[in-house]
Motif scaffolding. Structure first.
Motif, mmCIF file in Angstrom:
data_model
loop_
_atom_site.group_PDB
_atom_site.id
_atom_site.type_symbol
_atom_site.label_atom_id
_atom_site.label_comp_id
_atom_site.label_asym_id
_atom_site.label_seq_id
_atom_site.Cartn_x
_atom_site.Cartn_y
_atom_site.Cartn_z
ATOM 1 N N GLU A 34 13.437 5.299 -15.256
ATOM 2 C CA GLU A 34 14.539 5.845 -14.462
ATOM 3 C C GLU A 34 14.051 6.181 -13.037
ATOM 4 O OE1 GLU A 34 16.115 8.987 -16.795
ATOM 5 O OE2 GLU A 34 17.667 9.474 -15.336
ATOM 6 N N ALA A 35 12.953 6.904 -12.970
ATOM 7 C CA ALA A 35 12.421 7.320 -11.666
ATOM 8 C C ALA A 35 11.958 6.105 -10.860
ATOM 9 C CB ALA A 35 11.257 8.294 -11.868
ATOM 10 N N LEU A 36 11.353 5.141 -11.557
ATOM 11 C CA LEU A 36 10.875 3.924 -10.880
ATOM 12 C C LEU A 36 12.044 3.176 -10.242
ATOM 13 C CD1 LEU A 36 8.354 1.759 -10.749
ATOM 14 C CD2 LEU A 36 9.853 0.575 -12.324
ATOM 15 N N ALA A 87 0.838 -1.208 0.000
ATOM 16 C CA ALA A 87 0.000 0.000 0.000
ATOM 17 C C ALA A 87 0.871 1.255 0.000
ATOM 18 C CB ALA A 87 -0.922 -0.015 1.213
ATOM 19 N N ALA A 88 1.932 1.233 0.812
ATOM 20 C CA ALA A 88 2.798 2.415 0.899
ATOM 21 C C ALA A 88 3.543 2.628 -0.420
ATOM 22 C CB ALA A 88 3.782 2.235 2.046
ATOM 23 N N ILE A 103 -0.204 1.668 -13.568
ATOM 24 C CA ILE A 103 0.144 0.670 -12.533
ATOM 25 C C ILE A 103 -1.035 -0.281 -12.378
ATOM 26 C CG2 ILE A 103 0.870 0.322 -10.133
ATOM 27 C CD1 ILE A 103 1.580 3.315 -10.047
ATOM 28 N N LEU A 104 -0.756 -1.580 -12.422
ATOM 29 C CA LEU A 104 -1.813 -2.577 -12.166
ATOM 30 C C LEU A 104 -1.612 -3.119 -10.759
ATOM 31 C CD1 LEU A 104 -1.623 -4.574 -15.536
ATOM 32 C CD2 LEU A 104 -2.943 -2.509 -15.030
ATOM 33 N N GLU A 126 2.047 9.045 -6.308
ATOM 34 C CA GLU A 126 2.351 10.449 -6.013
ATOM 35 C C GLU A 126 3.509 10.947 -6.892
ATOM 36 O OE1 GLU A 126 3.562 11.117 -1.942
ATOM 37 O OE2 GLU A 126 4.463 13.019 -2.601
ATOM 38 N N ARG A 127 4.555 10.130 -7.015
ATOM 39 C CA ARG A 127 5.745 10.598 -7.731
ATOM 40 C C ARG A 127 5.666 10.385 -9.241
ATOM 41 N NH1 ARG A 127 10.173 11.771 -4.378
ATOM 42 N NH2 ARG A 127 9.610 11.332 -2.225
#
Ligand SMILES: Cc1cc2nc3c(=O)[nH]c(=O)nc-3n(C[C@H](O)[C@H](O)[C@H](O)COP(=O)(O)OP(=O)(O)OC[C@H]3O[C@@H](n4cnc5c(N)ncnc54)[C@H](O)[C@@H]3O)c2cc1C
Length: 499
Positions: free
Chosen positions: A69-71, A19-20, A34-35, A27-28
């Protein structure tokens, strides 16, 4: 580095707060698909090796490199494992997800960025299908040589990660031999370039190291492949044999005669009948084995080679040698071969595809050995494979609904791979190790060699976040499997408990 026991590989992965993680990703990276619901995750629970299934914690479907990259940066900070997936056609469970990890699907990166006829290269995104590269290059009289039978579906990123092969790799090499450069993102989300636009680059050959690394060293974000001019002419000979061993012997004799065919493939009777029923390729269904031999190049050479190979085949005991009369028949002969896997899939509820490579001269003996093992385990085996490369693909037919059959099929597959190792071969030719063959790695390599593999992995990914639990077994696992390679009679790590 403790590699005797690795919880990321051998035991439960550290728990991730789903969940977090989902909240932070949203948010980012608000534009990232996203599944996260069970019904959306299910289609991703396996690759082409459907006997192994795990529902991923989350699936992400990025469209821009910046998102990947961010992921990766976020996952690295949170210590979340990441498994890359291309088209999911892999046959060794390489893209098998993790319950406690993210499945990073690269399929939407499907653009051909450049086809350069002067430089004879193409620059493509990793999700581009293998066949699409040759289609884009065709107007320039060029093509991309490595042609896995799955080329209509599999992605070039997956090909790089598996160092994929195909019918034409006997003459033109595997994926690694047809790459100029790959752009990757490291586990920390840093952009790196391996290889160069020139034929060689100084320093260690990281491009070769990366090829076949099964998503464990970095994420492929762009690939520059070499293109070859289409051969002026191609002819195919179809030779029938009354025994698989004779066909196996003929393979070595063709190469010994100094001819390197564009492709040299073998099918046994079970595979011939299945393919003929499915595709109507014109195969001789009474033959115990056939060889398909493609000769390509300039016209004069092709005619000479056809005559030479025909003589070799006849001397090797072929009962019939036919040359495809025209392009349509040549295409039909190859369609039968390329569709042999799905064709065999019609014979039995399930099949298990093995992938061992042996020295060509060992083909007759190993084919005999496979037949004996098939009888011993009471499971039918169809053989259809890249004979010229000595790359065998025994397809073990079974029914997963019958109690114990899957386990028997796995055990038979393991025995076949051990037979390949025993004659000086290897446990994989092109499908990779993935999850499927991780135990057989213990039979192939000794403790020092496996330790070196772990050190290479650690140089790229010290926390083992990229595709953990695949490809390289821990020494603990090998001890448990009971197949640790004994070098010069010395049992490595005698302190480990054997089961
Ligand atoms: C019918 C059939 C026939 C086949 N014939 C052949 C054949 O002739 N020759 C052959 O070599 N293979 C063959 N295969 C196996 C398979 O198609 C190849 O292994 C192919 O290279 C997998 O590509 P993919 O895009 O489906 O990768 P996936 O299955 O999605 O992934 C394979 C591996 O690559 C990694 N990966 C995927 N994309 C990336 C990326 N962008 N960055 C980093 N790692 C990544 C994954 O983590 C995984 O470890 C066949 C499969 C089928 C179903």
């Amino acid at each position: 580095m403790n590699i005797l026991y690795d919880e990321r590989v051998d035991g439960a992965l550290p728990r991730v707060d789903k969940a977090a993680l989902l909240a932070e990703l949203r948010e980012r990276l608000p534009s990232l698909d996203i599944l996260h619901r069970e019904e959306d995750l299910k289609p991703y629970e396996c690759d082409g090796l459907s006997a192994y299934r795990t529902t991923p914690m989350l699936v992400v479907l990025p469209e821009r490199i910046e998102q990947v990259e961010a992921l990766l940066k976020l996952c690295h900070r949170r210590q979340v494992p990441v498994v890359a997936r291309g088209a999911g056609t892999g046959l060794s469970g390489g893209a098998l997800p993790l319950e406690q990890g993210i499945l990073l699907v690269m399929a939407r990166f499907n653009k051909i960025l450049e086809v350069n006829p002067e430089g004879r290269f193409a620059r493509v995104q990793p999700g581009v299908r293998n066949l699409a590269i040759s289609q884009a290059a065709a107007p320039f009289g060029l093509y991309y040589a490595p042609d896995p039978s799955s080329q209509i579906a599999c992605s070039i990123g997956g090909n790089v990660a598996e160092n994929a092969g195909g019918v034409h790799c006997l003459k033109y090499g595997l994926t690694v031999h047809n790459l100029l450069k790959v752009e990757i993102l490291s586990v920390e989300g840093e952009r790196l370039t391996l290889g160069s636009d020139a034929l060689d680059s100084p320093g260690f050959d990281l491009l070769a190291l990366f090829s076949g690394s099964e998503g464990m060293l970095g994420i492929v974000t762009e690939v520059t492949v070499k293109l070859l001019p289409k051969p002026q002419m191609a002819k195919v000979l179809l030779a029938s044999f009354d025994s698989v061993e004779k066909a196996g012997r003929a393979v070595g004799e063709i190469i010994a005669a100094g001819v390197i065919p564009g492709g040299l493939e073998m099918m046994d009777n079970l595979a011939i009948r299945a393919a003929e029923d499915f595709i109507h390729a014109g195969y001789p269904v009474e033959a115990e084995a056939i060889l398909l031999c493609e000769l390509n190049g300039v016209e004069a050479d092709v005619h000479d080679d056809c005559e030479r190979v025909r003589r070799v085949l006849e001397q090797a005991g072929a009962t019939e040698v036919r040359q495809a009369r025209d392009e349509a028949e040549r295409a039909r002969f190859w369609a039968g071969r390329k569709n042999a896997f799905p064709a065999v899939g019609r014979l039995s509820p399930d099949y298990y595809c093995m992938d061992g490579t042996i020295p060509r001269r060992e083909l007759p003996g190993v084919l005999r050995g496979i037949a004996e093992l098939s009888a011993e385990y009471g499971l039918r085996v169809a053989n259809v494979f890249h004979a010229g490369d000595g790359n065998m693909h025994p397809l073990i037919l079974f029914d997963a609904n019958r109690p114990g059959e899957l386990e028997r099929a796995e055990a038979l597959g393991g025995k076949i791979l051990e037979l390949c190792v025993a004659v000086g071969g290897s446990i994989t030719g092109e499908h990779g190790v993935g999850r499927e063959k991780i135990n057989q790695m213990c039979a192939q390599f000794d403790a020092d060699e496996l330790t070196l593999f772990h050190a290479v992995k650690a140089a790229f990914d010290p926390e083992r976040l990229l595709n953990p639990g695949k490809n390289i077994p821990t020494l603990h696992r090998c001890a448990e499997f009971g197949a640790m390679h004994v070098h010069h009679g010395r049992l490595p790590f005698p302190e480990l408990e054997r089961f």
